[in-house]
Design a protein around this motif. Structure first.
Motif, PDB file in Angstrom:
ATOM      1  N   ASN A  47      81.123  82.384  -7.183  1.00 19.46           N
ATOM      2  CA  ASN A  47      82.646  82.650  -7.012  1.00 19.46           C
ATOM      3  C   ASN A  47      82.959  83.563  -7.830  1.00 19.46           C
TER       4      ASN A  47
ATOM      5  N   LEU B  91      88.523  81.763   0.985  1.00 17.51           N
ATOM      6  CA  LEU B  91      87.164  82.356   0.342  1.00 17.51           C
ATOM      7  C   LEU B  91      86.836  83.580   1.162  1.00 17.51           C
ATOM      8  N   ALA B 260      89.086  79.233  -5.123  1.00 19.71           N
ATOM      9  CA  ALA B 260      87.689  78.970  -4.669  1.00 19.71           C
ATOM     10  C   ALA B 260      87.539  77.530  -4.039  1.00 19.71           C
TER      11      ALA B 260
END
Lengths: 248, 268
Positions: A47, B91, B260
């Motif tokens: 991420n 995302l 996220a």
């Protein structure tokens, strides 16, 4: 030039250190496995590379582009596929690929879409909404999206987790061919150690946000007195502190 | 620098969704049309039972039309954003080179397209069925629509910032915003009718100037252009504040991991 460089990457949530000073790189033509038990920090690192999570400290460079100061240039060179990020189910396969192709600025988009549809054997689903595809088919669509912009860095978070063994093998072959044909480096996470052994050139074992071990997946188990990669994985998950001085 | 292709992608995605989905296509104009018809008949009835020198068509149907235009603009922004929430697309979307400015521009242009459809349907019904004297507003129509459009964009961006900050369930904060504001915006009555504290709030809301000006034109009173200029400036300020808030919320979401793991809702 490297596909990916991480330098002393850290992520702290309150009192919790999710990623603790991780440094590594991915060379072009290389598939690097990022391994570790659940909660080790693999997805957190991915991420941060994708710029959807801000690092607390450290630096990430994708083909020499800093992901903070040159976010767009860095992400133009990157793509990813993950089982937890399927493409919108209310658009067809073709529509999704077209939308993401435009966002990534893919040249000659129509032709490129045909190529990835063929590559992942999903041309017959072109006009099918992604939401009605099986999980394996959705995974292939996600991989097609991931290769759409010919990324220099490809992040694959458990890419074969929902695939049957035959399809998983085909996917591994396709991706290995992609690495051979293009200038790309791949960061691959998986809990399937046989797959990691067959695909990855190098692996990093993460535990509690730190890189505990690093090396060739075919020789690393013996270096640490284990029979195979799966046993090494279990050891990392259960007794990470005992591994520091065992090998080499 | 903004690129056109990512903006086109946001528009194309919305087009694909609306084109094949009656559930998305009909709300673009059905509720507005129902409002025009309902208020049109109420107006006819009021014209029958009240003094003949008062014509409620302009005041009420015109107000409904302008207010609905404003709400369609706002919902145009929020709905396009919510499509990404509903399809769990954050995302995929925010891990691309798409910039926030490009994304917001895509939402705004999408809203222009969808709100124009609603405006056109309302105009046809209001003029053809109830004789709304739309052309009497003359050149003032331009600032009227512009101010309402800008404020609709500002509130739309504010609403999506709230949804981004507080999670998918916060869309229920977004839908009632126009209803909550309408008493203060003096849609159907002069600002002077309101209690003093509500008048102060009304003065901060650009639509209140539009509706005051609309009633002034229909009453053959002089139009105060400086009021509309002030409303335009206020709407611009609201847009700046809303965009600033969205960027702040986005950065918070990136810093805390909310983006996220968006569906978690509880990350602070």
């Amino acid at each position: 030039m490297k596909a990916l460089s991480l330098v002393n990457l850290r992520k702290v949530y309150g009192d919790t250190m999710a990623v603790d000073g991780v440094s590594f790189h991915v060379d072009y033509g290389q598939v690097v496995g990022l391994l570790g038990p659940n909660g080790a920090g693999k997805t957190t690192i991915i991420n941060m590379i994708l710029s959807v999570l801000e690092p607390t400290a450290g630096m990430i460079r994708i083909e020499n582009c800093d992901t903070v100061s040159q976010r767009r240039r860095a992400l133009e060179r990157t793509n990813f596929a993950a089982v937890y990020a399927p493409l919108p189910g209310n658009l067809t396969v073709y529509q999704n690929l077209r939308v993401f192709g435009l966002i990534y600025g893919v040249c000659d988009l129509a032709a490129r879409i045909e190529e990835v549809l063929e590559k992942f054997d999903i041309a017959q689903f072109r006009n099918t909404k992604c939401g009605v595809l099986s999980s394996g088919e959705q995974t292939r669509v996600g991989l097609a999206k991931a290769l759409l912009n010919r990324p220099r860095l490809l992040l694959l978070d458990e890419p074969t987790a929902s695939l049957d063994p035959a399809t998983a093998r085909d996917i591994r072959t396709t991706i290995r061919r992609f690495v051979a044909d293009e200038t790309v480096g791949i960061l691959w996470t998986s809990h399937n150690m046989a797959e990691v052994e067959s695909v990855c050139d190098r692996v990093l074992f993460l535990s509690r946000g730190r890189v505990l071990l690093e090396g060739d997946p075919r020789t690393l188990p013996a270096d640490y007195g284990r029979d195979n990669l799966e046993e090494l994985f279990i050891a990392v998950a259960r007794e990470p502190l005992t591994l520091g001085g065992n090998g080499r | 620098m903004m690129r056109t292709r990512p903006i086109a992608a946001i528009l194309l995605r919305r087009f694909y969704l609306v084109r094949t989905s009656p559930a998305r296509l009909l709300p673009l104009f059905v509720w507005s049309a129902v409002d025009i018809v309902l208020w049109g008949f109420i107006t006819r009835y009021l014209n029958v039972v009240t003094a003949p020198q008062i014509d409620f068509v302009g005041v009420l149907v015109g107000a409904v039309l302008f207010w609905n235009f404003f709400t369609r603009v706002m919902f145009g922004v929020t709905t396009t954003f919510l499509e990404d929430v509903w399809s769990r697309n954050f995302l995929n979307l925010f891990a691309t080179p798409l910039s926030i400015a490009e994304y917001l521009t895509g939402l705004v242009i999408s809203s222009i397209a969808t709100s124009t459809i609603g405006l056109a349907v309302m105009l046809v019904l209001a003029v053809a069925l109830f004789g709304l004297p739309f052309l009497v507003f003359g050149l003032a129509l331009i600032p009227f629509l512009l101010v309402l459009f800008l404020f609709g964009i500002a509130l739309g961006v504010f609403a999506i910032a709230m949804v981004l900050r507080y999670g998918p369930a916060a869309e229920w904060f977004a839908w009632p915003i126009p209803a909550v504001l309408s008493p203060f915006a003096a849609v159907f009555y002069p600002v002077a009718i309101l209690p003093t504290w509500m008048q102060y709030v009304a003065r901060l809301l650009p639509p209140s100037y539009v509706f005051e000006s609309m009633r002034a034109i229909l009453a053959d009173a002089p139009l105060v252009w400086t009021d509309l200029l002030w409303a335009f400036s206020l709407a611009g300020l609201h847009i700046l504040l809303a965009c600033g808030l969205f960027i702040r919320v986005y950065r918070h979401a990136v810093r805390t991991g909310l983006l996220a793991r968006y569906t978690a809702e509880t990350i602070n």
